[in-house]
Design an enzyme around this catalytic site. Sequence first.
Site, mmCIF file in Angstrom:
data_model
loop_
_atom_site.group_PDB
_atom_site.id
_atom_site.type_symbol
_atom_site.label_atom_id
_atom_site.label_comp_id
_atom_site.label_asym_id
_atom_site.label_seq_id
_atom_site.Cartn_x
_atom_site.Cartn_y
_atom_site.Cartn_z
ATOM 1 N N ARG B 296 -41.317 -10.175 -8.296
ATOM 2 C CA ARG B 296 -40.297 -9.502 -7.465
ATOM 3 C C ARG B 296 -40.249 -8.150 -8.080
ATOM 4 N NH1 ARG B 296 -35.439 -13.874 -6.036
ATOM 5 N NH2 ARG B 296 -36.878 -14.793 -4.414
ATOM 6 N N TYR B 436 -42.426 -10.648 1.492
ATOM 7 C CA TYR B 436 -42.758 -11.773 0.794
ATOM 8 C C TYR B 436 -42.058 -11.715 -0.722
ATOM 9 C CZ TYR B 436 -46.431 -8.157 -1.189
ATOM 10 O OH TYR B 436 -47.396 -7.452 -1.644
ATOM 11 N N GLU B 437 -42.282 -12.785 -1.399
ATOM 12 C CA GLU B 437 -41.341 -12.743 -2.612
ATOM 13 C C GLU B 437 -39.861 -12.671 -2.501
ATOM 14 O OE1 GLU B 437 -43.498 -13.824 -4.769
ATOM 15 O OE2 GLU B 437 -45.430 -12.622 -4.346
ATOM 16 N N GLY B 438 -39.737 -13.373 -1.333
ATOM 17 C CA GLY B 438 -38.246 -13.407 -1.080
ATOM 18 C C GLY B 438 -37.950 -12.434 -0.045
ATOM 19 N N GLN B 443 -33.049 -11.322 -0.937
ATOM 20 C CA GLN B 443 -32.753 -10.577 -2.438
ATOM 21 C C GLN B 443 -31.329 -10.075 -2.428
ATOM 22 O OE1 GLN B 443 -35.080 -10.157 -4.859
ATOM 23 N NE2 GLN B 443 -36.702 -11.195 -3.286
#
Lengths: 592, 592
Positions: B296, B436-438, B443
Site C-alpha cells: 500500500r 488495487y491493494e485495497g 483505505q
Amino acid sequence: MRSFVAPLGEIRFILRELLDVDRELSGLPAYRGLGADTCEQVIGAAARYAEDVVAPLNARGDREGCVLEAGEVRTPHGYAAAYRAFVEQGWPALACRAEDGGQALPSLLNNVLYEFLNATCPAWSMYPALAHGAYHTLRHYGSEALRRLYLPKLVSGEWTATMCLTEPQSGSDLGTVRCRAEAAGDGTWRLGGAKLFISGGDHDLAENIVHLVLARLPGAPAGSRGVSLFVVPKFIPDAAGRPGVRNAVSVTGIEHKMGICGSATCAMQFDGAVGWLVGAPHCGLSNAFVMMNAARLGVGVQAVGIAEAASQAAIAYARQRRQGRAANIATEAAPIIAHAEVRRMLLTQKAWVEGGRMLAYWLGLQLDVEAHHEDPHARQRAEDLVALLTPVAKAFLTDNASACANLAIQVHGGYGYMVETGVEQLVRDARIMQIYEGSNGIQAIDLLGRKVIADDGRRLRVFLDLIAAWLASPGGQTAPAPMRQRLGSLAADVEVLSRVLSARAASDPHLVGAVATDYLRIIGHLAFAYLFARSAATCAARAVAGDPFFQARHVVAAFYFNRLLPEADACLAAIRACDGDFAVRDDAILFS
Amino acid sequence: MRSFVAPLGEIRFILRELLDVDRELSGLPAYRGLGADTCEQVIGAAARYAEDVVAPLNARGDREGCVLEAGEVRTPHGYAAAYRAFVEQGWPALACRAEDGGQALPSLLNNVLYEFLNATCPAWSMYPALAHGAYHTLRHYGSEALRRLYLPKLVSGEWTATMCLTEPQSGSDLGTVRCRAEAAGDGTWRLGGAKLFISGGDHDLAENIVHLVLARLPGAPAGSRGVSLFVVPKFIPDAAGRPGVRNAVSVTGIEHKMGICGSATCAMQFDGAVGWLVGAPHCGLSNAFVMMNAARLGVGVQAVGIAEAASQAAIAYARQRRQGRAANIATEAAPIIAHAEVRRMLLTQKAWVEGGRMLAYWLGLQLDVEAHHEDPHARQRAEDLVALLTPVAKAFLTDNASACANLAIQVHGGYGYMVETGVEQLVRDARIMQIYEGSNGIQAIDLLGRKVIADDGRRLRVFLDLIAAWLASPGGQTAPAPMRQRLGSLAADVEVLSRVLSARAASDPHLVGAVATDYLRIIGHLAFAYLFARSAATCAARAVAGDPFFQARHVVAAFYFNRLLPEADACLAAIRACDGDFAVRDDAILFS
C-alpha cells in the site's frame, strides 16, 4: 456487459413538474398545442431507438475503431445501418424548422434524444450531432441558394456535416487559422490548407458531407477579424442537388485516440477545393460561433447521457455484487449497495446526473424561448441566461461526467478496470468532452472574462434576479429552509465575488485566467443549488406523504446540498486566497 | 513523445534539508555511516537505469500488451532484457537485509527507485515490485527452511513473487477466500482452487515465480480467522535450490485491461499444487497484511512517480505549444505556460507531486526508524505514524495522481487525447492505483474505522502531537504565519471532528462508511499542510535572499495552501452536514 434503460420517469418529472413544459411551450406560438404528452411520445420513441439500435454499437465500435483505406474512412460494423435507421425514422429533422422540411419540435426534445444517443454510444452520436450546428449556421448566414440546396439535405440526414475549424497551430485561438480561400471569379472560392481533429471528416454513413471551413481571404486582416466561413461539400452538388463531382478535399490520416474510437477524427487537406462563402467576408469566426454555442450546450447534453450510463452501470453492479458484511444485514456477504461508502459514490453520480439533466433541459427550454417567445423581453432574458450558462453547462457537466464515469469504475473495483466490463470505456469516451468545443479552461475564461466581467455583470444579474424571485415566490417558500438559506447565501456570495473580481481584473491582467476555473465551478453549483431547491420544493408535499419517487428525489437533493455543494465554498476560499504570485513568476524558475 | 528526467534537485532538497537524512539515518545503527552522499549516488544510478532502460518500454508495452500462449505468458518486447539488467545491477537487493544477501540500504531509497520506475513504466515495474512484500512476509513468518531457500532468490531477483489473494467472489473481503489446502502428510500441502487478478502470475522475466497464496485448511473456521498463507512456487525447487518440477499451478487467462497493459494480470488455477505453510494455520490474513501494508505504501510511491511524469509532460508541452495572446507577452501567440489558467494546472500538479513525495519519503523514513531505531519509544512512534498514514498515502496520493494525469491531458488539449502523445496512457495506467491493494474506499474505512476510532484516537494523537511540537519548535516558528495558523487550525478541527465521529459511530453503524472518504481527504491535507509548512520554513531564508530554487518551493507551498487546501474545509463541511439518511433508505426506492 452493461445495458441502458432510458430514465423516463425522471425525465417526465423534470419536463412536467419541474419545468412545466405544458405551460411553457404552449406560451410559444411555434409550439402552441404541443403538450407534455406529445413530448413524451417522442421521447419514448427516442429511447427505444437508442436502446435497440445504438446501444449494440458501443463496445464493438470501441474495439474496431475506424479504418482509412484508399482515402476513405470505414466506420465500425453496424454504424452505417444504424444511421440509415436514424434517417428513416426522421430523427435528424426533429427540431428543424418546418419550412426546411423539419418537424418543428422544441430543441429541448432534441437534447433528450442526444442524451440517449450519448448514453448508448457517444462515438456514433458524433456523426449526426454535427449537422445541427451546420444547419443553424447555414440557416442564419447562408445565401438563399445555399440554404435551398443544403438545408433539406441536412434536415433529412441524407448528408452530414463537419466543423473544419482547428489547424495544427490553431486550436483554442482560431484567429490564427491559415487555410486560404481565393476567388475563382464565378462566385465560388478555391480553398487550400490543412485542418486537424475534424470529427466525421469522412465516413461511410451518408452520401455526402458538408464541411464548414474557416479560411482567410487574400489580404485579410490578421487575427480573428480576418477569418471567413465557407461551405465545402465532399461531392459538389449537381444542378438537381445530387452529389456530383468529388471535391478536392481529402483525408490524410485518422487519429488513434484514447476513446470515442468509432468516431473518425480526421486530418484533412484542401487542395483548391471548391467552396462557397457563408455570410460576410471576415465574419467567419463570429458566424461559426453559432455552431460552436449550439455544440457547447450539446456537449453538456452528451455529458448527462454518459453520466447516466455510468450511474446505471454502477447501480446494477452494486445490486448484484456481494462483498463484506453490511451494518444492517445479517448475512456474511451483502450486496455492496448496502455499504454506505458505495452509496456515497452512487448518490454522487445520481446528484451529478440529475443536476446536469435539470440544467441541460432548463437551458434547452430557454433556447426555445429565445427563438420563439412573442415578448422581446422574455426572448432577451432567455438569451442572457443561455449565453451566461452555456460555458457552465459545457464545462461543469463534462467535469462531473468524467467524475461519474470514474466512480463507475471505482464501484466495480478490479472488475471496473477490465475492458469487458464496459465501464472503463465510459471514462475514455467521456474524457474528450472536457476538451473539445473549447476546453473547459476556455469555457471558464469565457464565462468570467466575457460573460460576466466584460458584460459588467448584466447577464449574471438576470440569473441572480431569477433566483431571488423564485426564492420569494410561493414555490420557493415550499423548499426546505436549509436549502433556501444555502441558495440565498451562495447567490449573495457570487454577487460580491463577481463585483470584487471585476474590480481587481481591471488592474490585474492575469486574474481572470488564475481564478476562472474555480469561478465556473461556483456558478455551476449556484445553478445546481437553484434547480435542486426547485426540485425539492416540487417534491416536498408528496415526499412527506410517502411517495417513494418523490422521497428519492428529496434524498438526492439533500445529498447534493449536504455533500457536494460544499465544494463551492472551497472554490470561494481558493479565489479569495489567490494572490496571483504564481502567474507572474519566471516560468524557467518556477517549473525548473 | 514525452521523456522523463528524474527530479534529482527536488529529491535532494527533501532528503538533505527537509528530512535531514544525514542525521536521521546515522541515528539508526543499521545505517550508521550512511550519509546523504551515498544516498544520492544510489539515487543517481537508479535515475539513469530508469531513464535509459525502463522508459523505452512504456509506450510499446502499452501497445503490445501480454500474450498467453500454450499456458505461458509472453511479456512485451524488451521487458525481459530490462529485467535482466535490473537483476545484474543488483536493484532487487537494495533494501534487503545483509544476512539475506541484500545491500541493507534504507527502504527510503527503495521508494525513490520505485518512484522512478513508475514514472517511466508502471506496467513493467509491477513485476519486480511484488517481490518486496513477499520478501518481508517470508522473512517474518517463513520457517527457517523456507527462508533459506526463498529469500536469497527474491533478494537477487532471480525469482519474482506474486500475491495470490483475490478470488472471483473474494476481493475487498478476503475472509471469503475459498481456495483449499490439504495436508499431504509429508509437511507439504496440496492447494486447489482459482485466483483472479494476479499481477505477474506468469511471465518470461525470471526462471521461477513464488506465489504467496491464501487458502483454507480443512475444517477451518469461517471468515477471516480461517485463512492460511502458503508459498507455492511455479517450479518446485530441487535439493540444490534450482527450479525443478513444474508445479500444478496454471494461468487460465490474462485480463484485457484499461491500462498497465504490459503487466500480466492472470486468472490462476491451482490443481493440487504443492505448497508450504507460511506462519501459523488460520493466521494467513494478518500475515498477508505485512505484504499488503508494504504494497500500500508502495502504491503511494507509484502514484508519486506517475504524477511526476504527468507534471513533466505537461510542463514540456506548455513551454513549446504557442496559442493565444498572454497578458504580459506582446506577440500574437505566447507559449501557453504564460497563461495563468495553464499555470494553475501546472502548479496543481507540482503541489500534488511535491506533497506526495514529501509524504512518501517521510513515511519511508519512518519505516526505517520503525525497523532499526534503538529506542523502543521511537520505534513505536514511527510504527504508529506508518500505520495511521499508510492508507492515506495509498488513497490520497493515488487520487491526486489520477488528477495529475488528467491535468496532463487537459494541458495538451486535443493533442492530449491522441495516443501518440503518450499522456492518455498515464491516465489509464494511473487509474488502477486507486483500486488495487485495497480500493481507496477500503483505505478510508481502514483509516477512520480501525486506525482512528477503534484505536480510540491514540495514533492520531501521535500525529497531532508531532504537528504541535513542530509548530512550537524554532523550525516551526520560521514558517510563514498564515501557513502556521492554517496548519494549527486544521489540526484542531481534525481533533474535534475525530472525537465527534468516534462518539457518533458508536450508535450509527453506517457513519464510518458514509464519511470515511471525506475524512481521508482531510487527513491527507493535514499531512500535506504539515509537510508544506515545513518545506516553506526550510526555504524561507534562502527564498527571501533570492535563490530561485527556494523561491519556487515557496510558491508551490503557497499555491498549495491557497488553492488546494480549501478542499479540506469542503470535506469538513460535508461530514458535518452528513445526516446519514441516504445510508438507510430502501435501495429499491433510492436507486430505482
